[in-house]
Every structure is written in structure tokens, then in C-alpha cells.
Scaffold this motif. Sequence first.
Motif, PDB file in Angstrom:
ATOM      1  N   CYS A 129      37.153 -35.600  10.952  1.00  0.00           N
ATOM      2  CA  CYS A 129      37.878 -36.106  12.108  1.00  0.00           C
ATOM      3  C   CYS A 129      39.380 -35.914  11.894  1.00  0.00           C
ATOM      4  O   CYS A 129      39.873 -35.923  10.767  1.00  0.00           O
ATOM      5  CB  CYS A 129      37.582 -37.593  12.317  1.00  0.00           C
ATOM      6  SG  CYS A 129      35.853 -37.964  12.741  1.00  0.00           S
ATOM      7  N   LYS A 158      37.517 -41.516  14.213  1.00  0.00           N
ATOM      8  CA  LYS A 158      36.326 -41.741  13.397  1.00  0.00           C
ATOM      9  C   LYS A 158      35.135 -41.061  14.061  1.00  0.00           C
ATOM     10  O   LYS A 158      35.127 -40.831  15.274  1.00  0.00           O
ATOM     11  CB  LYS A 158      36.047 -43.235  13.233  1.00  0.00           C
ATOM     12  CG  LYS A 158      35.741 -43.941  14.549  1.00  0.00           C
ATOM     13  CD  LYS A 158      35.474 -45.432  14.331  1.00  0.00           C
ATOM     14  CE  LYS A 158      35.185 -46.130  15.670  1.00  0.00           C
ATOM     15  NZ  LYS A 158      34.901 -47.568  15.489  1.00  0.00           N
ATOM     16  N   MET A 159      34.135 -40.752  13.245  1.00  0.00           N
ATOM     17  CA  MET A 159      32.945 -40.057  13.750  1.00  0.00           C
ATOM     18  C   MET A 159      32.212 -40.949  14.752  1.00  0.00           C
ATOM     19  O   MET A 159      31.974 -42.142  14.503  1.00  0.00           O
ATOM     20  CB  MET A 159      32.030 -39.696  12.584  1.00  0.00           C
ATOM     21  CG  MET A 159      30.963 -38.684  12.949  1.00  0.00           C
ATOM     22  SD  MET A 159      30.051 -38.149  11.470  1.00  0.00           S
ATOM     23  CE  MET A 159      28.834 -37.061  12.216  1.00  0.00           C
ATOM     24  N   TYR A 180      28.987 -40.598  16.166  1.00  0.00           N
ATOM     25  CA  TYR A 180      27.629 -40.865  15.688  1.00  0.00           C
ATOM     26  C   TYR A 180      27.460 -40.170  14.346  1.00  0.00           C
ATOM     27  O   TYR A 180      27.586 -38.948  14.260  1.00  0.00           O
ATOM     28  CB  TYR A 180      26.575 -40.361  16.679  1.00  0.00           C
ATOM     29  CG  TYR A 180      26.613 -41.045  18.016  1.00  0.00           C
ATOM     30  CD1 TYR A 180      26.156 -42.349  18.170  1.00  0.00           C
ATOM     31  CD2 TYR A 180      27.099 -40.384  19.136  1.00  0.00           C
ATOM     32  CE1 TYR A 180      26.200 -42.977  19.401  1.00  0.00           C
ATOM     33  CE2 TYR A 180      27.139 -41.008  20.377  1.00  0.00           C
ATOM     34  CZ  TYR A 180      26.691 -42.305  20.495  1.00  0.00           C
ATOM     35  OH  TYR A 180      26.730 -42.929  21.715  1.00  0.00           O
ATOM     36  N   HIS A 181      27.137 -40.924  13.311  1.00  0.00           N
ATOM     37  CA  HIS A 181      27.091 -40.359  11.973  1.00  0.00           C
ATOM     38  C   HIS A 181      25.913 -39.417  11.761  1.00  0.00           C
ATOM     39  O   HIS A 181      25.809 -38.788  10.717  1.00  0.00           O
ATOM     40  CB  HIS A 181      27.048 -41.478  10.929  1.00  0.00           C
ATOM     41  CG  HIS A 181      28.395 -42.069  10.660  1.00  0.00           C
ATOM     42  ND1 HIS A 181      29.302 -41.501   9.796  1.00  0.00           N
ATOM     43  CD2 HIS A 181      29.004 -43.167  11.183  1.00  0.00           C
ATOM     44  CE1 HIS A 181      30.414 -42.236   9.769  1.00  0.00           C
ATOM     45  NE2 HIS A 181      30.254 -43.235  10.606  1.00  0.00           N
ATOM     46  N   THR A 182      25.041 -39.312  12.754  1.00  0.00           N
ATOM     47  CA  THR A 182      23.882 -38.427  12.607  1.00  0.00           C
ATOM     48  C   THR A 182      24.023 -37.134  13.395  1.00  0.00           C
ATOM     49  O   THR A 182      23.165 -36.270  13.290  1.00  0.00           O
ATOM     50  CB  THR A 182      22.608 -39.149  13.069  1.00  0.00           C
ATOM     51  OG1 THR A 182      22.767 -39.572  14.429  1.00  0.00           O
ATOM     52  CG2 THR A 182      22.319 -40.348  12.183  1.00  0.00           C
ATOM     53  N   TRP A 198      27.099 -34.314  14.794  1.00  0.00           N
ATOM     54  CA  TRP A 198      28.487 -33.886  14.989  1.00  0.00           C
ATOM     55  C   TRP A 198      28.755 -33.376  16.397  1.00  0.00           C
ATOM     56  O   TRP A 198      29.914 -33.152  16.763  1.00  0.00           O
ATOM     57  CB  TRP A 198      28.850 -32.811  13.972  1.00  0.00           C
ATOM     58  CG  TRP A 198      29.462 -33.386  12.736  1.00  0.00           C
ATOM     59  CD1 TRP A 198      28.892 -33.496  11.513  1.00  0.00           C
ATOM     60  CD2 TRP A 198      30.765 -33.961  12.620  1.00  0.00           C
ATOM     61  NE1 TRP A 198      29.760 -34.102  10.631  1.00  0.00           N
ATOM     62  CE2 TRP A 198      30.920 -34.389  11.285  1.00  0.00           C
ATOM     63  CE3 TRP A 198      31.816 -34.159  13.500  1.00  0.00           C
ATOM     64  CZ2 TRP A 198      32.075 -35.005  10.823  1.00  0.00           C
ATOM     65  CZ3 TRP A 198      32.978 -34.773  13.050  1.00  0.00           C
ATOM     66  CH2 TRP A 198      33.097 -35.177  11.726  1.00  0.00           C
ATOM     67  N   CYS A 219      34.386 -37.027  17.325  1.00  0.00           N
ATOM     68  CA  CYS A 219      35.077 -38.230  16.854  1.00  0.00           C
ATOM     69  C   CYS A 219      35.730 -38.962  18.012  1.00  0.00           C
ATOM     70  O   CYS A 219      36.056 -38.370  19.054  1.00  0.00           O
ATOM     71  CB  CYS A 219      36.130 -37.854  15.815  1.00  0.00           C
ATOM     72  SG  CYS A 219      35.485 -36.872  14.431  1.00  0.00           S
ATOM     73  N   TYR A 222      32.412 -33.705   5.945  1.00  0.00           N
ATOM     74  CA  TYR A 222      30.956 -33.732   6.010  1.00  0.00           C
ATOM     75  C   TYR A 222      30.466 -32.293   6.027  1.00  0.00           C
ATOM     76  O   TYR A 222      30.874 -31.504   6.869  1.00  0.00           O
ATOM     77  CB  TYR A 222      30.474 -34.451   7.285  1.00  0.00           C
ATOM     78  CG  TYR A 222      30.973 -35.864   7.419  1.00  0.00           C
ATOM     79  CD1 TYR A 222      30.185 -36.938   7.015  1.00  0.00           C
ATOM     80  CD2 TYR A 222      32.239 -36.120   7.950  1.00  0.00           C
ATOM     81  CE1 TYR A 222      30.645 -38.243   7.151  1.00  0.00           C
ATOM     82  CE2 TYR A 222      32.708 -37.427   8.082  1.00  0.00           C
ATOM     83  CZ  TYR A 222      31.905 -38.478   7.681  1.00  0.00           C
ATOM     84  OH  TYR A 222      32.358 -39.759   7.818  1.00  0.00           O
TER      85      TYR A 222
END
Length: 800
Positions: free
Chosen positions: A309, A314-315, A317-319, A321, A325, A430
Motif C-alpha cells: 500500500c 491499508k489493505m 481485504y487481506h485475502t 489484492w 488499499c 506481500y
Amino acid sequence: MAALFHILLFLTVYCQISSSTTDALNKGSSLSVEKPDNVLTSPDGVFTAGFHQVGNNSFCFAIWFSESSDHYRSRTIVWMANRNQPVNGRHSKLSLLRTGDLILTDAGQSNVWSTSTSSFSPANLSLYNSGNLVLQTSQRVILWQSFDFPTDTLLPSQLLTRNTILVSMRSPSNYSSGFYKLFFDDDNLLRLLFDGLEISSVYWFEPWLTGQSAGRSTDNSSRVAVMDSLGNFTSSDKYTLIASDYGTASQRRLTIDCDGNVRLRSRSKPGDRWNVTGQIIQDPCKIHGVCGPNSVCRYEPSTGRECSCIPGYKMTYHTDWYYGCEPEFSYTCTRNESTFFKLSKLEFFGYDYGYFTNYTFRECEDLCLRLCNCKGFQYSLIPSLHIGSYSCYPKTVLLNGYTSPSFFGDLYLRVPKMHLSAYGLPQEDYSLSCLEKVIELDRTYEKSRVSSLVKFLLWFACGVGGFEIICILLILGVITRNRRDSNEDKYGYHLAATGFKRFSYSELKKATKGFSEEIGRGAGGVVYKAVLVDHRVAAIKMLNETNQGEGQFLAEANTIGRLNHMNLIEMWGYCSEGKHRLLVYEYMENGSLAQKLASNELYWEKRFEIALGTAKGLAYLHEECLEWVLHCDVKPQNILLDSNYQPKVADFGLSKLLNRDDLKKWSFSKIRGTRGYIAPEWVYNLPITSKVDVYSYGVVVMEMVTGKNPLKPDVDSIDGEHRRLIMWVREKLLNGTSASEIEARIGEVIDPSFAGEYDVKKMAILLEVALRCVEEDRDKRPTMSQVVEMLVLLDKDQEH
């Protein structure tokens, strides 16, 4: 004893038939999802077709490379029938009906997929050695074949044509349709497209290049590409991709992967690992949408591609991309509360508010601060120009970000002053590995001794859950299809690099509430107000019926979609279904310049700014964009004003688009424009150039300064109504050609609504420019860039 023997013989034959592979599927026969060995195989055993498990109790009918260990987790899938609508693991089947139609039914007997074929003669379904699944009659007439409907893979000898598209998987573990497509565009060129849920953009080949500059040819209209067994992928537009192991491998495939790249893969024999032997894009960070909005892509050959990001974000959804962000701060567009944070060697491609050359850093910064939706600006050195020449790109959306040591510029991120100290902290990276990593689903089943009632309840719950999953997938599939092109031309994708979309007619009819709110009308069509599904307010222009072919309309609409300037109306998309031709534009809150002139709402300062902004937009059309664009109908009705009274030229492009190399190949079948604003060239049948727009612009400026309409000038009667206003102004100013001569008598022609309150010098310059623009001899008229230069110099002199 004999009877027992016959029963045993029947059971033996039945078991062999039910548990073995099948060479062909005949009319009246089926393949069942509950029988894993109930499959079709090619004569050489290289390919298998059958039900493939894609999730818990979810199956798709597919074709894959046969392996020595044929576990579904190790299969290499090359085609799927129902990738967006899996069927249940019980009671689903593929059936060849006696009518000749091949259908896939779910547990509830619903028709999930069909070939929509019919045949009175005997027909059968068989899998060829090429991997092609073919439905044909006994006379070998092909009714349907899988090669005509590819998913994400091409096999040797399988054609990619104008009617086929390769669509990536959503992820390595999700076989449903993803966001990347390989297809032939309407200009006969092979392209790669990121087609997100809200934004679409072409990322290969580079959108700013023409076919010729990219080494491609548009001369061949066949639109076909094919890979041979040796590893050579060639296209009719002269693109070639050759495998590094050309001629040596025995099995090959070409796939558009979930990361948006197209790769050639090969292996020597079944069971070997697939090796990447060629790919279209060498820098994976150049692929659009790979890290989502407000994020940066970074690529190292040793570690692969990574996303992070930008500072202060911030991201989401962490699942996934794809969603990018989101800001960790409350965004403000108040000028005094914003500042900028420098991010070196960072580029975000596309979605510029405009392109401004020879801007100082302070001018670029000030421009972004004035725009509420400006997220930052890119300030770049232009190597091709003289030393010290910089360009300014205010960004309304931060997409397609990547770092590049060779990039000649920096990004200045707009941030709240109160949070500036928190910026510059290292951002977490990531890694992205879309190629080989497979996310496995939990597919284990446990058996237990339960009562029949409990077993029934468990099965009932599972059935309801499976039904809900199927319903959800069905809805998602419908939504995805609705976002594609219309059914009439479902293969026609023609999208540009700035969020340009193709809408369906039903979608626009709903957005306009049945075309109920009319906001404008002209010779070209009627304009309606609309609210799109993403809540943007739009103006929908329904064009009058025309003899223009769909191919020409799509090509010209696509060109307009690529034009991007702050003084040109932004075109968001179009619709082409049957006789319907519609254009989707941004909505302008303050209507047209014609409306404001009629109501005397514009002070002299605003009129000067509108004249300057309009000149900048026309100069871009004539000299800066990739295509040579004539407007052919410059008039106050086609100059729209946004909430800040910033002018935007509208209704441009569909009149005439020419390649810069073909400027002499002009042709017009009739006079174009509006009486009172058309140049003499149209009347005298002289060659048409950009000077016809210059003439019309001069009439518009004269109208803004005098307040008089050229068609209703309210002046002494002079022969030749068409030019009464121009002749009246010249006579009143004693044919003055310089600003000083005009200043002396300007009070006799100036708009009375100014009540004597205006800048004499600026109004005199405007009249001087207008008189030069309306010269009878087109060679004496200035270009639009020269007009901009005259007005900008005057504006800067006044400031100093």
C-alpha cells in the motif's frame, strides 16, 4: 444354472461398462458425476473429458491432460463447460438428448449448460487427439466443438478468432471467470484487457501506441491467431511469440493466467512438470489491476512480484489484492488542510484529470489543490523535449502503480497536513504467486454411524447449503454476464485505457428511468440524465439513426474514449445494440454555455476563462492526441460547464477521426456544423482542415464578448445573414486588427450586461483573437495552439 450364468454375465458386462472409460457418447446416453471413471478419452489417451471437482460438492465438466496419477488436484485443465456455475456432486449428469442437444443438468434437473444443437440423424460426442471435444453427426458434420468456445487455454491448432476470447481464472483455486482477457479488438489487433467490475483498461500493447508504432498491422481483417505444435504462436496482425524450446516438446498449451500474463508452457511427456517457455509481458508490474487501487507493484526476478500500500493506506481485504488499499485517514479536499508527500520513481498509469505541459511544480501543485477529487499529481520530465521541460498529471484515481528506476518523474501524494509525520514509514510487502501456488479446499469426508433421521437431516441441510451455493454462483454469473457486452454481440470487446465501458441498452434504459428526463436535444440526438449502477450521474446521448456501420462506430467511439483532457467532456462508455447507438458522458451541473449566455449569468472574467479553456480543449484535439480529431460543430451548445464553470468541449470526434499519417485523405459527404458557425470552406467545397474549427471558435468568442447570437444578431441588416455579426463587429471597430485599435472603440460592441465593468485589455485581446479566427482565408487564421498561447500570455501579464 443357465439362468444364473446369464445373470452373472450381464452383471460383469454392466460393471465393465459403468467403470471404464468411453470412446464416444451416443444419443440417449449420459455421463454421471457420481461415477469418476465415467469419462471420455482421446484415442491416443492424452486427453480426458469428465466431471472435475472444483470445491466441496461442486463439479464442472472439463477437459484435462491425462496423467499417470489422475487425481483431480494434479490435473491440468484446458477447458470447462460450466466454470461459473458448478453442479452438485450427486445426480448431475451430461446427456446427449435424442434431439441432438448436449446438456448439463444439476441435481435439481435444472439445465446448467447446453450446446443448443439439434440433429435428426444419429450423433455422437467424442474427444479428439487434439483435445477438441466434438459433437458430430454420423456423416461427420460438426454440430458443436469445444475449440470454438475456449476458456483460458489454447491448444496446438486451436484458433483464436474474432468470435472467441480467452478469459483467465479468478485465482489458482477458483476456476470461475477472472478479470483478464485476450481478444481481437475491432481494429483487427490482438490485445490484453483488464476488465474489472467497475473499470476496464487495455494494457497490451501499450494503449498510447498505434498499431504501426507497435509493429502490428491492421491490414488483415481475418482476426485469427494460432499456436502450432512446434511452439510458434502467430497472429494475423503480425505478432509472434516463439517458445524457448521450439520444436522439442511433445505437449504444449498457451494460457492467460490469473495474474494477467499470457504464457506458453510445454513438457516432454505426461507427468512431467510444465515449464514456462514464453510469455507476452516481461515486466509483470505493467499488467493493470494486479495490486488494486492505492497500491504499488514491485518486481524482483529473484523474489517475484510484490504488492504494498502507498503511505497512509491499508489493505482493504487481506485475502484479495484486487480491492487494493483504503486510506487510514479521513480524506479532506479543503485546500489549506492538504499537503503533499513525495514518492520517488513511482508511476500510476492512466486516470489523469488532464495533461499539462511546461508547468512549474508550484503550478501543478496548485492545480491539484483546487480539485477536490485530486488524489495527488505526477510531475515528470519529458526526455523527448528540450531540457527542463516537465509535465503535470493530476490523478483522480491511483491505479496501476509500480516503481521503475527508469521513470523520469515522481508522484506527490495528497495527504492531510495533520498526519504528515506518519508518512514515509516502511510499508509491508506481500508476495504474489499466481502461477504455481494452489490453495487447496478441505474436501475430506467423515463417515459415522448415525440414525436414519439424523442422516436425513444432515443430507437435507447439505442439500439446502449446496442449493444456496449454486444460487449464489448463478447470481454472480448473471451479474458478470450483465457486465459484459450485450447478447447480440457478446464477443465484441472494445475498451480503452481510461475506464471506458460498453453498456447494454437495458442497463442504460434503467439508468435513465426509461429515458424520462431529457436535458438536451440537437441535430445529432437527444440527451438524458441518468444515474449509473455505481451512483455516478451521467448524461446519455441517444444518437439519431444513422447509416454508419457498427464497426466504424465502435472504432470511433473507442478513439474518443482514449482522449483525456480537463477541457474535454469525459466519455465513460457507449452502447451499440441493433439500431441503438448511445454515448455515456459525465454530467455537467451548469449546463451549456448557450444557456448561460442567454440568461446573462456570466461575468466577463468567467467568459475569458471559458474562452481560454475551450481553446485548450480544441488545441488538444487538433495537435496533441494520437488521432487527428475535427470537431466540425463548435458552438455554445457544445461547450458545457461543470460545477466550477470549467468549460468542457462536448460532441467531438464522431464527426471525423483521422490518423496523423492520413491527413490528406479527408472526405466529407455533406456540410457539417451549425448555420452561423460554419467556415466558408464548407460552402465553397474547399479541402477541410482543423481551420474550420478555428473559424467556429472565433464566432463563439465574438458571441461571448458582444452578447449577440450570430443567427439573431439584432444589428443593422446586412446582406448575407450568415456573417452579419462578423461584419457588424468589423465595421464598428473600423476594421481594427490590433488590440490597441480595438480598445479605442470596444465600448460600441461589448455586451451591455457588463455595465461598463470589464477589463478593456482582456476584452480587446479576445476580440482581436476572434477577428483573426474568422478570416475568410483559412491560411490567415491562427492554429488553436497559437490562440492558447496568445490568451495565456495575456493572462500571465495581467497577473504580474
